[in-house]
Design an enzyme around this catalytic site. Structure first.
Site, short mmCIF file in Angstrom:
data_model
loop_
_atom_site.label_atom_id
_atom_site.label_comp_id
_atom_site.label_asym_id
_atom_site.label_seq_id
_atom_site.Cartn_x
_atom_site.Cartn_y
_atom_site.Cartn_z
N GLU A 180 -26.64 -3.76 23.83
CA GLU A 180 -27.44 -4.14 22.39
C GLU A 180 -26.60 -5.19 21.75
O GLU A 180 -27.19 -4.85 20.07
CB GLU A 180 -27.90 -3.38 22.00
CG GLU A 180 -28.82 -1.72 22.64
CD GLU A 180 -29.50 -1.07 21.90
OE1 GLU A 180 -30.59 -0.19 22.67
OE2 GLU A 180 -28.69 -0.58 21.00
N ASP B 213 -19.85 4.96 15.94
CA ASP B 213 -21.01 4.24 15.89
C ASP B 213 -20.93 3.15 14.94
O ASP B 213 -20.86 3.42 13.69
CB ASP B 213 -22.01 4.37 16.47
CG ASP B 213 -23.96 3.97 17.19
OD1 ASP B 213 -24.38 2.93 17.06
OD2 ASP B 213 -23.63 3.94 18.23
N HIS C 198 -23.44 -2.06 17.11
CA HIS C 198 -22.62 -0.65 17.06
C HIS C 198 -21.34 0.13 16.11
O HIS C 198 -20.50 1.02 16.13
CB HIS C 198 -23.02 0.59 18.23
CG HIS C 198 -24.24 0.39 19.24
ND1 HIS C 198 -25.32 1.12 17.86
CD2 HIS C 198 -25.04 -0.43 19.96
CE1 HIS C 198 -25.99 1.17 19.49
NE2 HIS C 198 -26.21 0.12 19.71
#
Length: 595
Positions: A384, A259, A313
Site C-alpha cells: 500500500e 504501523d 505504514h
C-alpha cells in the site's frame, strides 16, 4: 449401584470397555448416553433408560464417544499419512503418566522435558480430580533422531505415534526426526484423552488402548498474523494465541508489530521510536518481552516472524528526524485530508531520498536481530505505498527533477528504497542469505516484479481474493509464496465497511495452490477493531480451521470435518482459549442434526 444401573452396565458398558475400564454409567448421575453410528461417524444422544438396545455401543459423554467415533475421532488437524484408532478405552490418572527420554543430555532432552510438562497441563484441563487409587499406568517413550533444534521451513515436523495396552499398562511410543515432530505427537496424544466420570462423582482420564498414527504437515508455513500496532495487545494476550496455535499445530506467528498508528517496539539504539510512537509508557514491547515470547513460542512449536512494514505504514514514531538533524525520515505523517496521502489514517511513508534514513534502518535492524534467532526470516511489509504522498512532497519532487512523474518513475523510486533497505539489513546481519518476505503490491505485479525483486531472495505474501490468479502467476514466474486469501482468511472482515464475515466453513474450504514453492499460508487478524478484550474470540476457533487446511489440505469439505471441529472448539475452551461459539449447545450434543 442400583439394579437398573447394573442392567445398563450389562447392556452397554462391557461392550465398549476392556478389563481395565472403570465404568460410570449410572442412572443417578447420567441423564444422557451417546451411541456411535460408525456409518455416519456421528454420536447420537440417547436417554439413559433401561430399555436401551443391547446391541448399542454407549458412552457416558459425547467427548468420550467422539474419541472413538469415526476414522479420525476427535483429532484436529486430521493426520495425513495413516490413522488407526481402537475403540476400547483405558482408565488412568494424571499422576500415573511417566516419560522415557533419550539418554543423552543436551538441548533435545531439555526441550522434551519441558514439552511433556505442557502435555500434562493439557490433559489436566480434562481432569477434575486425581484418581490415585488406580494401579493403571501410562508410559510415554520419546525417540528423537536429530539433535537440531532450529525451526524453519526445512525442519521435519513428521512423527509416528503408537499406543498399545497390556493388562494395566498402557504404552505410548513416539518417534520423530526432530523435537518439533515430538511436540506435535504429544499434542495428538492429548487429543486421544479426555475425562470420564466415576461412580463417586470423581473424574479419571481415559485414553485409547490402541492407536497407530503417522503424520506430516502438507505445508511448512502455517501461520497466524497478529497486528498489535493499531491496538496494543498485551504479552499475556499474545501468549494465549500462541497456545491456541500449538493446540492446532500452527507454527508461525507473524507479528505485525508497527504501523503508522503506533511504534510500540522499544529499540535501545533508537529510543525516539517509542517516545514519539508508543500510545503510552505501558503500551511498549521491550526487548526482553520479545525474547520471552520467542522462547515461549518455540517451546510450543511456533516461530515468530517480526514485520516492520515499510516504506508505507510508517508514520508515528518517525517524526523526530528533523529535530535530531537527520532530515525528514518520513513524509506525509498525520497529513489531512488523509485520502490525499494514504489509504488509512494516520498517514506516513518513509522518505526514500533521505540517505540518513538508511543509517537509521541499520540501527533498527541491528536492534531487532538481537531479539530473534540468528538468520531468522524477516518481513519488510511493502504494501500500500501511496504514490500521491511522495508526489506531493516538495523534496521528493525536487529530487526527481526533470523526470516525468509517472507510475514507473515512482516504482523505480520505491525499488531503490527496497534495495537500500535490504542492503542495510544485510550489513547488520552479516550475510545476504536471510529470506525476506514482502506483501503483494504494485511492485509485485507480474509485469514488473522480475525487474525489481530477485526471486532467489524474496518470498511474496499474497493478500488477494480467491478468484485472483496472482498467486499462481507468481508461482509460474518462479517465486515462492505465502497465501493469505483476502476473502477467506482475513479474520477482521465483517466488522467494518462493506466487508463480509468469513465463518469457519468459508475459512476451512479455502484452498491454496499446490506447489513446492507454496510455502503455506496465514490467517490475518488485523487490529483496527480488536484489543485484549475481544481478539481471542475473533481469532478462535476460525484460525484452527486454517490449521487443518495447511496441515492436511483435506479433499473433503467442512461437512465431513464439523464434528471434529466442534469438539476442537470445546477443547480450546477447556484449555483457556475464549473461542467463539459456533452452534447452539443442543446442536453440539446432537451431532448431525443441525447441518
Amino acid at each position: 449401584m442400583t439394579a437398573k444401573g447394573n442392567e445398563l452396565l450389562a447392556l452397554a458398558g462391557i461392550l465398549l470397555c476392556s478389563s481395565s475400564w472403570v465404568s460410570a454409567v449410572n442412572d443417578n448421575s447420567l441423564l444422557w448416553l451417546w451411541q456411535c453410528d460408525s456409518s455416519k461417524e456421528t454420536c447420537s444422544r440417547l436417554a439413559n433408560e433401561s430399555n436401551t438396545s443391547a446391541d448399542s455401543t454407549l458412552y457416558p459423554s459425547l467427548e468420550t464417544c467422539r474419541l472413538v467415533c469415526g476414522k479420525y475421532g476427535a483429532l484436529w488437524p486430521q493426520p495425513t499419512i495413516g490413522t488407526e484408532l481402537g475403540n476400547k478405552l483405558f482408565t488412568f490418572s494424571v499422576s500415573s503418566v511417566k516419560f522415557i527420554y533419550p539418554p543423552q543430555e543436551g538441548d533435545v532432552k531439555t526441550y522434551l522435558q519441558e514439552i511433556t510438562k505442557l502435555f500434562i497441563n493439557s490433559i489436566s484441563a480434562e481432569d477434575t480430580s486425581d484418581c490415585s487409587e488406580l494401579t493403571n499406568t501410562v508410559t510415554v517413550n520419546l525417540d528423537v533422531l536429530s539433535e537440531n533444534t532450529d525451526l524453519n521451513w526445512n525442519t521435519s515436523e513428521s512423527y509416528s505415534l503408537q499406543i498399545a495396552t497390556d493388562g494395566n499398562k498402557n504404552s505410548v511410543k513416539i518417534s520423530s526426526n526432530t523435537i518439533f515432530g515430538a511436540r506435535h505427537a504429544l499434542e495428538t496424544l492429548s487429543q486421544l484423552i479426555n475425562s470420564y466420570p466415576n461412580n463417586d462423582g470423581s473424574k479419571c482420564l481415559v485414553i485409547l488402548e490402541e492407536a497407530k498414527i503417522s503424520d506430516v504437515p502438507t505445508y511448512p508455513h502455517r501461520g497466524l498474523l497478529l497486528d498489535t500496532a493499531r491496538n496494543f495487545q498485551s504479552v499475556a494476550s499474545i501468549k494465549k494465541h500462541i497456545d491456541g496455535m500449538a493446540y492446532s499445530k500452527l507454527n508461525v506467528l507473524h507479528w505485525h508489530i508497527t504501523d503508522s498508528q503506533s511504534f510500540p517496539l522499544e529499540l535501545p539504539k533508537l529510543p525516539n521510536m517509542t517516545k514519539y510512537g508508543a500510545y503510552s509508557a505501558d503500551k511498549i514491547y521491550h526487548p526482553d518481552d520479545v525474547k520471552e515470547l520467542v522462547s515461549y513460542a518455540k517451546l510450543r512449536g511456533v516461530k515468530i516472524i517480526i514485520e516492520i512494514d515499510a516504506p508505507s505504514h510508517s508514520g508515528n514514531g518517525w517524526q523526530w528526524g528533523s529535530n535530531a538533524g537527520l532530515g525528514n525520515l518520513a513524509v506525509c505523517v498525520n497529513q489531512q485530508p488523509h485520502r490525499s496521502y494514504c489509504i488509512q489514517p494516520p498517514c506516513g511513508q518513509l522518505n526514500p531520498i533521505n540517505p540518513k534514513l538508511y543509517e537509521v534502518l541499520k540501527d533498527l535492524y541491528d536492534d531487532i536481530i538481537t531479539m530473534i534467532p540468528k538468520n531468522e526470516v524477516f518481513h519488510m511489509g511493502g504494501d500500500e505505498v501511496y504514490i500521491p504522498c511522495w508526489n506531493s512532497t516538495p523534496e521528493i519532487i525536487d529530487y526527481l527533477g526533470n523526470k516525468s512523474r509517472t507510475t514507473d518513475t515512482f516504482l523505480d523510486l520505491w525499488s531503490d528504497y527496497q534495495s537500500k533497505a535490504l542492503e542495510a539489513y544485510d550489513a547488520v546481519v552479516g550475510n545476504s542469505n536471510t529470506p525476506i518476505i514482502l506483501w503483494t503490491s504494485h511492485l509485485t505485479q507480474v509485469e514488473v516484479i522480475e525487474k525489481y525483486l530477485p526471486k532467489e531472495r524474496y518470498i511474496i505474501q499474497t493478500w488477494v481474493p480467491a478468484a485472483d490468479n496472482l498467486p499462481q502467476n507468481l508461482l509460474d514466474l518462479g517465486y515462492r509464496i505465502i497465501v493469505s486469501t483476502k476473502d477467506a482468511w482475513y479474520l477482521d472482515h465483517g466488522f467494518w465497511g462493506t466487508t463480509t464475515y468469513h465463518n469457519w466453513r468459508n475459512v476451512y474450504n479455502n484452498k491454496i495452490p499446490s506447489s513446492d514453492a507454496t510455502l503455506g499460508g496465514e490467517a490475518c487478524m488485523w487490529g483496527e477493531y480488536v484489543d485484549d478484550s475481544s481478539v481471542e474470540s475473533r481469532v478462535w476457533p476460525r484460525a484452527a480451521a486454517v490449521a487443518e487446511r495447511l496441515w492436511t489440505n483435506p479433499t473433503t469439505s467442512d461437512t465431513e470435518a464439523e464434528q471434529r471441529f466442534y469438539r476442537h472448539r470445546e477443547r480450546l475452551v477447556s484449555r483457556g482459549i475464549k473461542a467463539e461459539a459456533l452452534i447452539p449447545r443442543w446442536c453440539y450434543q446432537n451431532e448431525g442434526e443441525c447441518q
